[in-house]
Design a protein around this motif. Structure first.
Motif, PDB file in Angstrom:
ATOM      1  N   ASN A 234      17.395  43.874  48.346  1.00 27.69           N
ATOM      2  CA  ASN A 234      17.857  43.934  50.062  1.00 27.69           C
ATOM      3  C   ASN A 234      17.561  45.229  50.574  1.00 27.69           C
ATOM      4  O   ASN A 234      17.585  44.781  51.853  1.00 27.69           O
ATOM      5  CB  ASN A 234      19.397  44.485  49.332  1.00 27.69           C
TER       6      ASN A 234
ATOM      7  N   HIS B 268      33.486  40.865  43.521  1.00 24.57           N
ATOM      8  CA  HIS B 268      32.519  42.095  43.531  1.00 24.57           C
ATOM      9  C   HIS B 268      32.476  43.025  44.664  1.00 24.57           C
ATOM     10  O   HIS B 268      32.136  41.287  45.700  1.00 24.57           O
ATOM     11  CB  HIS B 268      31.596  41.923  42.813  1.00 24.57           C
TER      12      HIS B 268
ATOM     13  N   LYS C 203      25.460  38.606  37.997  1.00 28.52           N
ATOM     14  CA  LYS C 203      24.986  38.389  39.565  1.00 28.52           C
ATOM     15  C   LYS C 203      23.594  38.796  39.382  1.00 28.52           C
ATOM     16  O   LYS C 203      22.539  39.947  39.287  1.00 28.52           O
ATOM     17  CB  LYS C 203      25.090  38.513  40.899  1.00 28.52           C
TER      18      LYS C 203
ATOM     19  N   ASP D 156      23.429  49.172  47.400  1.00 26.45           N
ATOM     20  CA  ASP D 156      23.307  49.088  46.178  1.00 26.45           C
ATOM     21  C   ASP D 156      21.707  47.770  46.540  1.00 26.45           C
ATOM     22  O   ASP D 156      21.447  47.597  47.765  1.00 26.45           O
ATOM     23  CB  ASP D 156      24.280  48.210  45.531  1.00 26.45           C
TER      24      ASP D 156
ATOM     25  N   ARG E 174      20.799  47.335  37.956  1.00 28.27           N
ATOM     26  CA  ARG E 174      21.322  47.629  40.037  1.00 28.27           C
ATOM     27  C   ARG E 174      21.277  48.748  39.744  1.00 28.27           C
ATOM     28  O   ARG E 174      21.646  49.944  38.218  1.00 28.27           O
ATOM     29  CB  ARG E 174      22.154  46.153  39.502  1.00 28.27           C
TER      30      ARG E 174
ATOM     31  N   GLY F  26      24.389  44.462  51.227  1.00 26.55           N
ATOM     32  CA  GLY F  26      23.211  43.592  50.898  1.00 26.55           C
ATOM     33  C   GLY F  26      23.234  42.365  50.606  1.00 26.55           C
ATOM     34  O   GLY F  26      25.001  41.272  51.425  1.00 26.55           O
ATOM     35  N   GLY F  27      22.717  41.447  49.453  1.00 28.05           N
ATOM     36  CA  GLY F  27      23.104  40.276  49.473  1.00 28.05           C
ATOM     37  C   GLY F  27      22.801  38.874  51.554  1.00 28.05           C
ATOM     38  O   GLY F  27      21.595  39.579  51.640  1.00 28.05           O
ATOM     39  N   THR F  28      23.152  38.245  51.704  1.00 29.96           N
ATOM     40  CA  THR F  28      23.106  36.573  52.856  1.00 29.96           C
ATOM     41  C   THR F  28      23.462  36.960  53.454  1.00 29.96           C
ATOM     42  O   THR F  28      22.689  37.060  54.809  1.00 29.96           O
ATOM     43  CB  THR F  28      22.169  35.770  52.185  1.00 29.96           C
ATOM     44  N   THR F  29      25.310  37.609  53.257  1.00 28.88           N
ATOM     45  CA  THR F  29      25.627  37.161  54.666  1.00 28.88           C
ATOM     46  C   THR F  29      25.727  38.084  55.820  1.00 28.88           C
ATOM     47  O   THR F  29      25.641  37.915  56.809  1.00 28.88           O
ATOM     48  CB  THR F  29      27.509  37.500  53.953  1.00 28.88           C
TER      49      THR F  29
ATOM     50  N   GLY G  58      29.714  43.211  51.623  1.00 29.92           N
ATOM     51  CA  GLY G  58      29.674  41.490  51.346  1.00 29.92           C
ATOM     52  C   GLY G  58      30.685  41.553  50.349  1.00 29.92           C
ATOM     53  O   GLY G  58      31.286  42.803  49.491  1.00 29.92           O
ATOM     54  N   MET G  59      31.235  40.580  49.143  1.00 34.74           N
ATOM     55  CA  MET G  59      32.378  40.249  48.581  1.00 34.74           C
ATOM     56  C   MET G  59      31.819  39.176  48.098  1.00 34.74           C
ATOM     57  O   MET G  59      31.335  38.056  48.394  1.00 34.74           O
ATOM     58  CB  MET G  59      33.733  40.196  49.255  1.00 34.74           C
TER      59      MET G  59
ATOM     60  N   ARG H  63      18.817  46.035  43.763  1.00 37.54           N
ATOM     61  CA  ARG H  63      18.237  45.169  42.925  1.00 37.54           C
ATOM     62  C   ARG H  63      17.191  45.742  41.746  1.00 37.54           C
ATOM     63  O   ARG H  63      16.286  46.666  42.498  1.00 37.54           O
ATOM     64  CB  ARG H  63      18.341  43.807  42.967  1.00 37.54           C
TER      65      ARG H  63
ATOM     66  N   ALA I 121      29.312  45.023  46.693  1.00 36.79           N
ATOM     67  CA  ALA I 121      27.759  46.010  46.281  1.00 36.79           C
ATOM     68  C   ALA I 121      27.350  44.862  45.091  1.00 36.79           C
ATOM     69  O   ALA I 121      27.637  44.264  44.347  1.00 36.79           O
ATOM     70  CB  ALA I 121      28.046  47.869  46.368  1.00 36.79           C
TER      71      ALA I 121
ATOM     72  N   LYS J 124      33.834  31.565  49.320  1.00 31.13           N
ATOM     73  CA  LYS J 124      34.772  32.951  48.977  1.00 31.13           C
ATOM     74  C   LYS J 124      35.820  32.576  49.251  1.00 31.13           C
ATOM     75  O   LYS J 124      36.172  34.044  49.107  1.00 31.13           O
ATOM     76  CB  LYS J 124      33.902  33.630  49.988  1.00 31.13           C
TER      77      LYS J 124
HETATM   78  C1  6PG Z   1      24.076  41.882  45.962  1.00 30.33           C
HETATM   79  C2  6PG Z   1      24.723  42.064  47.135  1.00 30.33           C
HETATM   80  C3  6PG Z   1      26.064  41.326  46.769  1.00 30.33           C
HETATM   81  C4  6PG Z   1      26.363  41.028  47.878  1.00 30.33           C
HETATM   82  C5  6PG Z   1      27.862  40.053  47.299  1.00 30.33           C
HETATM   83  C6  6PG Z   1      28.021  38.877  48.743  1.00 30.33           C
HETATM   84  O1  6PG Z   1      23.032  42.588  45.684  1.00 30.33           O
HETATM   85  O2  6PG Z   1      23.741  40.583  45.506  1.00 30.33           O
HETATM   86  O3  6PG Z   1      24.796  43.723  47.218  1.00 30.33           O
HETATM   87  O4  6PG Z   1      27.111  42.862  46.498  1.00 30.33           O
HETATM   88  O5  6PG Z   1      26.539  41.672  48.856  1.00 30.33           O
HETATM   89  O6  6PG Z   1      27.257  39.639  46.282  1.00 30.33           O
HETATM   90  O7  6PG Z   1      26.861  38.050  48.705  1.00 30.33           O
HETATM   91  P1  6PG Z   1      26.176  37.303  49.391  1.00 30.33           P
HETATM   92  O8  6PG Z   1      26.069  37.723  50.858  1.00 30.33           O
HETATM   93  O9  6PG Z   1      24.968  36.187  49.317  1.00 30.33           O
HETATM   94  O10 6PG Z   1      27.876  35.750  49.510  1.00 30.33           O
END
Ligand code: 6PG
Length: 238
Positions: free
Chosen positions: A95, A152, A176, A83, A181, A56-59, A146-147, A85, A154, A204
């Motif tokens: 996600n 963290h 976050k 993971d 979640r 998930g996330g943006t990366t 991602g991280m 939300r 996931a 990061k």
């Molecule tokens: C989420 C993601 C989370 C994400 C990291 C990095 O639900 O937010 O699963 O674990 O991978 O927070 O987020 P970015 O890629 O946006 O920096």
């Protein structure tokens, strides 16, 4: 094909095994796309299917846009999420909505091959239902992660205690947003032939350094059955 910056340019001892530094986030995305397609070819040849856990996330968005352009037999790909939300199914912050927007809406994978986390049911119910789905799907072929800036991954956050026997955790009080979640557990995320962690951007830097220094971050606890790679750009290496 993206080329890692030669590790020779890094002072010896600063790069743990499996880490590769790339010039930019775009280069990280290109290399990640190549690894995923290579893992898919191998899995489909061996098992007839490729079980992939999406981050998930943006990366990962850049990776998903590149994957969406790949010509392959998408009917052999089976998608999961690491993971989710606890938001309504069509919430832009989900996600699953990001994965659909960047990848899944652009490929002809059968709907039955897409296993989203039912986090709209709430953290406990979502975790229970997803664990029931996952038990027959392990091991995964590749888990993409991602991280976060606190290390963290996931929705496994520093300082959060979980029952290590669980495949899927209900998460509350996440630092976050949103605070509720559902996350695959360390054990479940590690039950994969390959794990690929993507780390990009100056934000990061501190967590990437802490990870290299051996700090007990949630992301650092993830392992893989065969190979764990960390693709990081120069901005995150400082
Ligand atoms: C989420 C993601 C989370 C994400 C990291 C990095 O639900 O937010 O699963 O674990 O991978 O927070 O987020 P970015 O890629 O946006 O920096």
């Amino acid at each position: 094909m993206s080329e890692a910056v030669s590790s020779a340019t890094m002072s010896p001892g600063t790069m743990p095994a499996g880490w590769q530094v790339f010039v930019s986030a775009d280069e990280v995305a290109g290399a990640a796309c190549d690894v995923i397609v290579e893992a898919a070819d191998k899995a489909i040849a061996a098992d007839g299917v490729f079980r992939l856990v999406l981050a998930g996330g943006t990366t990962p968005e850049k990776v998903y846009h590149l994957l969406a352009k790949v010509s392959c037999d998408w009917s052999r790909w089976v998608f999961f999420l690491g993971d989710e939300r606890c938001l309504p199914v069509d919430d832009a912050e989900r996600n699953s909505v990001m994965a659909q927007r960047c990848l899944l809406d652009h490929i002809n994978t059968p709907p039955d091959n897409i296993h989203f986390i039912p986090a709209e049911l709430g953290a406990e119910q979502g975790a229970l239902r997803y664990a029931e789905q996952l038990s027959s799907q392990l091991p995964f072929h590749l888990v993409l992660l991602g991280m976060g800036e606190d290390g963290h991954t996931a929705s496994l956050f520093p300082g959060h205690e979980h029952d290590v026997s669980e495949l899927v955790h209900a998460v509350h009080n996440a630092p976050k947003p949103p605070s509720d979640r559902v996350s695959l557990s360390r054990r479940c995320l590690s039950d994969a032939q390959r794990v690929l962690v993507l780390v990009t951007g100056a934000g990061k830097r501190a967590a990437a350094q802490a990870w290299r220094n051996g700090e007990a971050l949630p992301v650092a606890a993830i392992t893989a059955r065969e190979q764990l790679d960390v693709f990081v750009d120069q901005a995150a290496m400082g």
